[in-house]
Design a protein around this motif. Structure first.
Motif, PDB file in Angstrom:
ATOM      1  N   ARG A   1      37.648 -21.069  18.227  1.00 30.05           N
ATOM      2  CA  ARG A   1      38.421 -21.422  17.032  1.00 30.05           C
ATOM      3  C   ARG A   1      37.885 -22.674  16.353  1.00 30.05           C
ATOM      4  NH1 ARG A   1      44.840 -20.414  18.383  1.00 30.05           N
ATOM      5  NH2 ARG A   1      44.662 -18.237  19.073  1.00 30.05           N
ATOM      6  N   THR A   2      37.218 -23.524  17.120  1.00 30.18           N
ATOM      7  CA  THR A   2      36.638 -24.740  16.538  1.00 30.18           C
ATOM      8  C   THR A   2      35.141 -24.571  16.283  1.00 30.18           C
ATOM      9  OG1 THR A   2      36.391 -25.623  18.792  1.00 30.18           O
ATOM     10  CG2 THR A   2      38.341 -26.288  17.548  1.00 30.18           C
ATOM     11  N   ASN A   3      34.725 -23.283  16.128  1.00 29.62           N
ATOM     12  CA  ASN A   3      33.330 -22.951  15.779  1.00 29.62           C
ATOM     13  C   ASN A   3      32.331 -23.545  16.765  1.00 29.62           C
ATOM     14  OD1 ASN A   3      34.103 -21.549  13.394  1.00 29.62           O
ATOM     15  ND2 ASN A   3      34.358 -23.505  12.354  1.00 29.62           N
ATOM     16  N   ASN A   4      32.636 -23.420  18.047  1.00 31.38           N
ATOM     17  CA  ASN A   4      31.747 -23.947  19.079  1.00 31.38           C
ATOM     18  C   ASN A   4      31.533 -22.863  20.139  1.00 31.38           C
ATOM     19  OD1 ASN A   4      30.195 -25.586  20.663  1.00 31.38           O
ATOM     20  ND2 ASN A   4      31.673 -27.264  20.757  1.00 31.38           N
ATOM     21  N   SER A   5      30.986 -21.747  19.703  1.00 32.78           N
ATOM     22  CA  SER A   5      30.840 -20.603  20.607  1.00 32.78           C
ATOM     23  C   SER A   5      29.842 -20.866  21.731  1.00 32.78           C
ATOM     24  CB  SER A   5      30.418 -19.354  19.825  1.00 32.78           C
ATOM     25  OG  SER A   5      29.258 -19.593  19.071  1.00 32.78           O
ATOM     26  N   SER A   6      28.932 -21.804  21.522  1.00 29.18           N
ATOM     27  CA  SER A   6      27.971 -22.111  22.592  1.00 29.18           C
ATOM     28  C   SER A   6      28.687 -22.663  23.821  1.00 29.18           C
ATOM     29  CB  SER A   6      26.914 -23.110  22.100  1.00 29.18           C
ATOM     30  OG  SER A   6      27.520 -24.324  21.696  1.00 29.18           O
TER      31      SER A   6
ATOM     32  N   ALA B   1      31.452 -32.304  -4.168  1.00 29.74           N
ATOM     33  CA  ALA B   1      31.009 -33.353  -3.252  1.00 29.74           C
ATOM     34  C   ALA B   1      30.054 -32.780  -2.202  1.00 29.74           C
ATOM     35  CB  ALA B   1      32.212 -34.001  -2.576  1.00 29.74           C
ATOM     36  N   TYR B   2      30.326 -31.569  -1.752  1.00 31.92           N
ATOM     37  CA  TYR B   2      29.473 -30.905  -0.767  1.00 31.92           C
ATOM     38  C   TYR B   2      28.069 -30.675  -1.333  1.00 31.92           C
ATOM     39  CZ  TYR B   2      27.815 -27.006   2.200  1.00 31.92           C
ATOM     40  OH  TYR B   2      27.082 -26.179   3.026  1.00 31.92           O
ATOM     41  N   ILE B   3      27.998 -30.188  -2.553  1.00 30.04           N
ATOM     42  CA  ILE B   3      26.690 -29.963  -3.192  1.00 30.04           C
ATOM     43  C   ILE B   3      25.968 -31.293  -3.387  1.00 30.04           C
ATOM     44  CG2 ILE B   3      25.533 -29.112  -5.265  1.00 30.04           C
ATOM     45  CD1 ILE B   3      26.711 -26.899  -3.489  1.00 30.04           C
ATOM     46  N   SER B   4      26.705 -32.309  -3.771  1.00 29.02           N
ATOM     47  CA  SER B   4      26.091 -33.638  -3.960  1.00 29.02           C
ATOM     48  C   SER B   4      25.536 -34.183  -2.649  1.00 29.02           C
ATOM     49  CB  SER B   4      27.120 -34.620  -4.536  1.00 29.02           C
ATOM     50  OG  SER B   4      27.519 -34.233  -5.829  1.00 29.02           O
ATOM     51  N   GLU B   5      26.276 -33.959  -1.558  1.00 29.78           N
ATOM     52  CA  GLU B   5      25.807 -34.439  -0.257  1.00 29.78           C
ATOM     53  C   GLU B   5      24.537 -33.709   0.184  1.00 29.78           C
ATOM     54  OE1 GLU B   5      27.475 -35.395   4.260  1.00 29.78           O
ATOM     55  OE2 GLU B   5      28.622 -34.089   2.935  1.00 29.78           O
ATOM     56  N   ILE B   6      24.489 -32.399  -0.057  1.00 31.91           N
ATOM     57  CA  ILE B   6      23.276 -31.638   0.279  1.00 31.91           C
ATOM     58  C   ILE B   6      22.078 -32.213  -0.466  1.00 31.91           C
ATOM     59  CG2 ILE B   6      22.131 -29.394   0.042  1.00 31.91           C
ATOM     60  CD1 ILE B   6      24.852 -28.062   0.507  1.00 31.91           C
ATOM     61  N   LYS B   7      22.263 -32.482  -1.750  1.00 35.20           N
ATOM     62  CA  LYS B   7      21.168 -33.041  -2.562  1.00 35.20           C
ATOM     63  C   LYS B   7      20.755 -34.426  -2.051  1.00 35.20           C
ATOM     64  CE  LYS B   7      21.679 -32.656  -7.039  1.00 35.20           C
ATOM     65  NZ  LYS B   7      22.358 -32.664  -8.369  1.00 35.20           N
TER      66      LYS B   7
ATOM     67  N   SER C   1      22.470 -13.343   9.895  1.00 36.53           N
ATOM     68  CA  SER C   1      23.533 -14.350  10.037  1.00 36.53           C
ATOM     69  C   SER C   1      23.040 -15.652  10.668  1.00 36.53           C
ATOM     70  CB  SER C   1      24.672 -13.774  10.888  1.00 36.53           C
ATOM     71  OG  SER C   1      24.189 -13.386  12.172  1.00 36.53           O
ATOM     72  N   PHE C   2      21.734 -15.790  10.840  1.00 42.11           N
ATOM     73  CA  PHE C   2      21.196 -16.934  11.590  1.00 42.11           C
ATOM     74  C   PHE C   2      21.646 -18.268  11.002  1.00 42.11           C
ATOM     75  CE2 PHE C   2      18.061 -20.241  12.398  1.00 42.11           C
ATOM     76  CZ  PHE C   2      17.936 -20.185  13.773  1.00 42.11           C
ATOM     77  N   PHE C   3      21.398 -18.503   9.728  1.00 40.84           N
ATOM     78  CA  PHE C   3      21.687 -19.819   9.156  1.00 40.84           C
ATOM     79  C   PHE C   3      23.189 -20.089   9.003  1.00 40.84           C
ATOM     80  CE2 PHE C   3      17.176 -19.551   8.134  1.00 40.84           C
ATOM     81  CZ  PHE C   3      16.761 -20.815   8.518  1.00 40.84           C
ATOM     82  N   PRO C   4      24.012 -19.117   8.573  1.00 38.74           N
ATOM     83  CA  PRO C   4      25.456 -19.379   8.569  1.00 38.74           C
ATOM     84  C   PRO C   4      25.993 -19.718   9.954  1.00 38.74           C
ATOM     85  CG  PRO C   4      24.960 -17.476   7.211  1.00 38.74           C
ATOM     86  CD  PRO C   4      23.684 -17.833   7.908  1.00 38.74           C
ATOM     87  N   GLN C   5      25.526 -19.013  10.994  1.00 39.80           N
ATOM     88  CA  GLN C   5      25.965 -19.323  12.357  1.00 39.80           C
ATOM     89  C   GLN C   5      25.463 -20.692  12.788  1.00 39.80           C
ATOM     90  OE1 GLN C   5      24.604 -16.027  14.775  1.00 39.80           O
ATOM     91  NE2 GLN C   5      26.522 -14.924  14.556  1.00 39.80           N
ATOM     92  N   LEU C   6      24.251 -21.026  12.386  1.00 37.58           N
ATOM     93  CA  LEU C   6      23.661 -22.311  12.768  1.00 37.58           C
ATOM     94  C   LEU C   6      24.470 -23.476  12.211  1.00 37.58           C
ATOM     95  CD1 LEU C   6      21.117 -23.688  14.102  1.00 37.58           C
ATOM     96  CD2 LEU C   6      20.142 -23.737  11.797  1.00 37.58           C
ATOM     97  N   ILE C   7      24.824 -23.404  10.929  1.00 37.07           N
ATOM     98  CA  ILE C   7      25.542 -24.540  10.340  1.00 37.07           C
ATOM     99  C   ILE C   7      27.012 -24.548  10.761  1.00 37.07           C
ATOM    100  CG2 ILE C   7      23.965 -24.715   8.388  1.00 37.07           C
ATOM    101  CD1 ILE C   7      26.070 -23.434   6.630  1.00 37.07           C
ATOM    102  N   THR C   8      27.545 -23.391  11.170  1.00 38.00           N
ATOM    103  CA  THR C   8      28.925 -23.341  11.652  1.00 38.00           C
ATOM    104  C   THR C   8      29.037 -23.875  13.073  1.00 38.00           C
ATOM    105  OG1 THR C   8      29.458 -21.440  10.262  1.00 38.00           O
ATOM    106  CG2 THR C   8      30.882 -21.827  12.151  1.00 38.00           C
ATOM    107  N   ASN C   9      28.044 -23.566  13.895  1.00 43.59           N
ATOM    108  CA  ASN C   9      28.096 -23.950  15.305  1.00 43.59           C
ATOM    109  C   ASN C   9      27.303 -25.227  15.577  1.00 43.59           C
ATOM    110  OD1 ASN C   9      29.636 -21.645  15.931  1.00 43.59           O
ATOM    111  ND2 ASN C   9      27.819 -20.399  16.157  1.00 43.59           N
ATOM    112  N   THR C  10      25.987 -25.099  15.609  1.00 44.05           N
ATOM    113  CA  THR C  10      25.124 -26.205  16.037  1.00 44.05           C
ATOM    114  C   THR C  10      25.121 -27.387  15.071  1.00 44.05           C
ATOM    115  OG1 THR C  10      23.704 -24.526  17.040  1.00 44.05           O
ATOM    116  CG2 THR C  10      22.800 -26.752  16.873  1.00 44.05           C
ATOM    117  N   LEU C  11      25.127 -27.114  13.766  1.00 45.87           N
ATOM    118  CA  LEU C  11      24.948 -28.185  12.775  1.00 45.87           C
ATOM    119  C   LEU C  11      26.245 -28.553  12.056  1.00 45.87           C
ATOM    120  CD1 LEU C  11      21.520 -27.106  11.216  1.00 45.87           C
ATOM    121  CD2 LEU C  11      21.961 -28.653  13.132  1.00 45.87           C
ATOM    122  N   ASN C  12      27.356 -28.308  12.679  1.00 46.94           N
ATOM    123  CA  ASN C  12      28.640 -28.633  12.066  1.00 46.94           C
ATOM    124  C   ASN C  12      29.008 -30.091  12.365  1.00 46.94           C
ATOM    125  OD1 ASN C  12      31.100 -28.208  10.767  1.00 46.94           O
ATOM    126  ND2 ASN C  12      32.102 -27.492  12.631  1.00 46.94           N
ATOM    127  N   PRO C  13      29.350 -30.947  11.383  1.00 45.08           N
ATOM    128  CA  PRO C  13      29.472 -30.640   9.960  1.00 45.08           C
ATOM    129  C   PRO C  13      28.134 -30.745   9.227  1.00 45.08           C
ATOM    130  CG  PRO C  13      30.162 -32.888  10.349  1.00 45.08           C
ATOM    131  CD  PRO C  13      29.806 -32.319  11.698  1.00 45.08           C
TER     132      PRO C  13
END
Length: 483
Positions: free
Chosen positions: A21-26, A229-235, A285-297
Motif C-alpha cells: 500500500r505504501t508502494n514498497n513491493s520490494s 510544481a512537479y513539472i518544475s521540479e523535474i526541470k 511498466s518498467f519506469f512507472p514501477q521504478l519511480i513508484t517503488n525504488t525512486l519514490n519520491p
C-alpha cells in the motif's frame, strides 16, 4: 511483531500488504522470501511471493514461483494459471503461452469466469474480435450481473442503429440504480463510444459525462498547482549540467514513444512495428514501477543515486527487454507517461531516441474524456483538468526538446492519418532504417496490443477522428476557452 515471531504468517501477510500500500513491493518480497526459508513447501506462501514479485517487476521469477506453488500443492490452481497468463500477456508479450495458461485453467474448471473473461481480452488484443465477443457473451450467460462483459461486447460490436437489442439492454442496465458503480461507469463509457460511432452525439456526451462525474468521486483530486510544481521540479533536477555529469557511458540506443494519452502513440508504434527491423513492445511498466517503488519520491531521489545504482537500473531495463526474446534491431517502448522520465532515460542511455506523438489540443482532450483511464490519472474525469495536464505535458516536452534537440522526433497525429508514409518515412530515416511498404499494412498483423486503441489499429488508417471535437462544440466550452 514479525521480528518476535518470524514464523507467524499473520504478521507476514499484514506487513507485506502494508508495504504494498505504501508502494514498497520490494520489501513485501523480502517478507515472503524470509518466511519461505522456514516453510519452503507452503503453497500459499509461494503464491503470495509470486504475486509481490510480479508487482515488483520480477516477471520471470514470479512465473517460476507460481509453478512451484502448483507443484507443492495449493488451492485455486485456475487462478494461478490466470495470473501467469496476465504476466505472459502484459509483461512478456507472449500471447500464445498466455492462451495456453488460460486453457489450462478452463480444463480444470470450464466455467471459471476470470479465465473466460481474460481469454476474451486476449482475443481482442490480438484482433480476434468475433472470438472475443463470444467469450464476453459466455460470461454474460454464466453471470448475467457481470455488466463489464456487456460493456466489452459494446466495445467490439458495430451497431447499425440505437434500437439494436444489445445496445438497448446496456442503456437499460445503466439506468439501474442498484448496479455497482464500477460496472455502471464502464457501461456508460462503452455506451457513449457506441453512440458516438452512430452519430448520436448529444446522448453520447451525456453518457460519458455521467460516467466521468461518477468516476471522479473515487479518484484522488487533480491539483493544478501541485502538477505545475512537479513539472518544475523535474526541470530543476534534470538540468544540463546534472545530466552531463552523471550520465552513463554506454552506446545502447533504446527507442521510446511518449506524449499525451490518446495522441496517436499506439498507431505510431504499430506502423513502426510492421517494419521487419522493429519490435513493438507496447506499454512497458518498467519506469512507472521504478519511480513508484525504488525512486519514490520522484524526482528528488535522483540526486542521491550513485553511478553504481544508475548502472544497475540501466541493466535492469535491458534485462526487461531481453525477456521479450526479440531478435529485431530496435525495440520500441510505448508508454505515454514516460515523458515525465526522459531526463532519467537520458542518464541511463545517453543515445536513447524519443518519439513524441502530438495531437490537436481539442481532439486529444475530448478523446481522453471519452476513455476511462487508471485511478492514478485524476485529471481524466474533467475537461478543464485534462486541458491543464495536456499543457503541462507540452511544457515539459518543450524543455526536453530544447535540452535534447537531436534525440526527439515529433509525430503529428493529424498529419499521420492523412499521409502516413510522409509522416513515418522521416522517423525511419532518423532511426537509420529504410521505408518498407509493410508499414502501411500494420492492421493485418496479429501482434498483441494492450491499449484502448486495440480495436482501431486493426483497421486501415482513417481520418474521422481528426476534427472530432466539432461534433461536441456545444458541450466543450471549457476546452474552447482554454484553447
Amino acid at each position: 511483531l514479525l521480528s518476535l515471531s518470524p514464523r507467524d504468517v499473520r504478521y507476514v501477510n499484514l506487513l507485506s500488504e502494508l508495504y504494498s500500500r505504501t508502494n514498497n513491493s520490494s520489501e513485501a518480497v523480502k517478507c515472503w522470501r524470509k518466511y519461505i526459508t522456514f516453510s519452503p513447501t507452503n503453497g500459499s506462501a509461494l503464491f503470495n511471493l509470486a504475486y509481490y514479485l510480479r508487482l515488483n517487476g520480477n516477471s520471470q521469477e514470479a512465473i517460476s514461483t507460481y509453478r512451484k506453488s502448483i507443484k507443492v500443492g495449493v488451492e485455486g490452481i485456475p487462478e494461478i494459471h490466470c495470473n501467469m497468463a496476465t504476466i505472459y500477456t502484459d509483461d512478456l508479450l507472449d500471447h500464445e503461452t498466455a492462451l495456453i495458461e488460460l486453457q489450462l485453467a478452463l480444463n480444470i474448471d470450464p466455467k471459471y469466469v476470470p479465465a473466460i473473461f481474460n481469454k476474451g481480452n486476449l482475443f481482442e488484443r490480438t484482433g480476434r474480435f468475433l472470438e472475443a465477443i463470444d467469450c464476453f457473451l459466455t460470461v454474460q450467460k454464466l453471470v448475467p450481473s457481470n455488466l463489464d462483459a456487456l460493456a466489452r461486447v459494446l466495445d467490439l460490436k458495430t451497431f447499425q442503429s440505437v434500437s439494436d437489442p444489445t445496445l438497448q439492454k446496456a442503456i437499460k442496465c445503466s439506468q439501474n440504480t442498484k448496479i455497482e458503480e464500477h460496472s455502471k461507469i464502464n457501461l456508460l463509457f462503452s455506451i457513449g463510444v457506441a453512440l458516438d460511432k452512430l452519430g448520436e452525439y448529444d446522448i453520447a456526451f451525456s453518457c460519458v459525462k455521467r460516467a466521468n462525474n461518477i468516476d471522479k468521486v473515487s479518484r484522488a483530486p487533480y491539483e493544478n498547482v501541485k502538477m505545475e510544481a512537479y513539472i518544475s521540479e523535474i526541470k530543476k533536477v534534470f538540468n544540463a549540467n546534472f545530466i552531463e555529469k552523471n550520465k552513463l557511458n554506454n552506446t545502447y540506443e533504446p527507442v521510446f514513444i511518449c506524449g499525451m494519452f490518446r495522441s496517436g502513440s499506439t498507431l505510431t508504434e504499430q506502423i513502426l512495428g510492421a517494419h521487419p527491423a522493429i519490435f513493438a513492445a507496447g506499454e512497458l511498466s518498467f519506469f512507472p514501477q521504478l519511480i513508484t517503488n525504488t525512486l519514490n519520491p520522484f524526482p528528488s531521489t535522483i540526486t542521491n543515486l550513485t553511478s553504481t545504482s544508475i548502472d544497475t537500473i540501466a541493466k535492469e531495463y535491458c534485462s526487461v527487454l531481453s525477456d521479450l526474446k526479440s531478435s529485431k534491431k530496435i525495440i520500441t517502448d510505448k508508454r505515454p507517461d514516460n515523458f515525465e522520465v526522459i531526463g532519467l532515460i537520458k542518464l541511463l542511455f545517453p543515445k536513447a531516441k524519443i518519439i513524441w506523438t502530438r495531437r490537436d489540443f481539442l481532439d486529444n482532450c475530448l478523446s481522453v474524456y471519452f476513455l476511462r483511464l487508471g485511478q492514478s490519472m485524476g485529471y481524466s474525469s474533467s475537461l478543464s483538468d485534462i486541458a491543464h495536464f495536456y499543457k503541462q505535458q507540452e511544457r515539459l516536452m518543450q524543455y526536453w526538446t530544447n535540452l535534447f534537440p537531436d534525440c526527439i522526433h515529433e509525430v503529428d497525429y493529424d498529419a499521420l492519418v492523412h499521409d502516413p508514409r510522409a509522416e513515418i518515412s522521416p522517423v525511419l530515416q532518423w532511426l537509420n532504417l529504410n521505408w518498407k511498404d509493410e508499414c502501411l499494412d500494420y492492421h493485418l498483423r496479429d501482434s498483441l496490443v494492450q491499449t484502448a486503441s486495440s480495436i482501431q489499429i486493426r483497421e486501415p488508417i482513417y481520418i474521422k477522428s481528426s476534427g472530432r471535437w466539432k461534433n461536441y462544440q456545444p458541450y466543450i466550452n471549457d476546452l474552447l476557452d482554454l484553447f
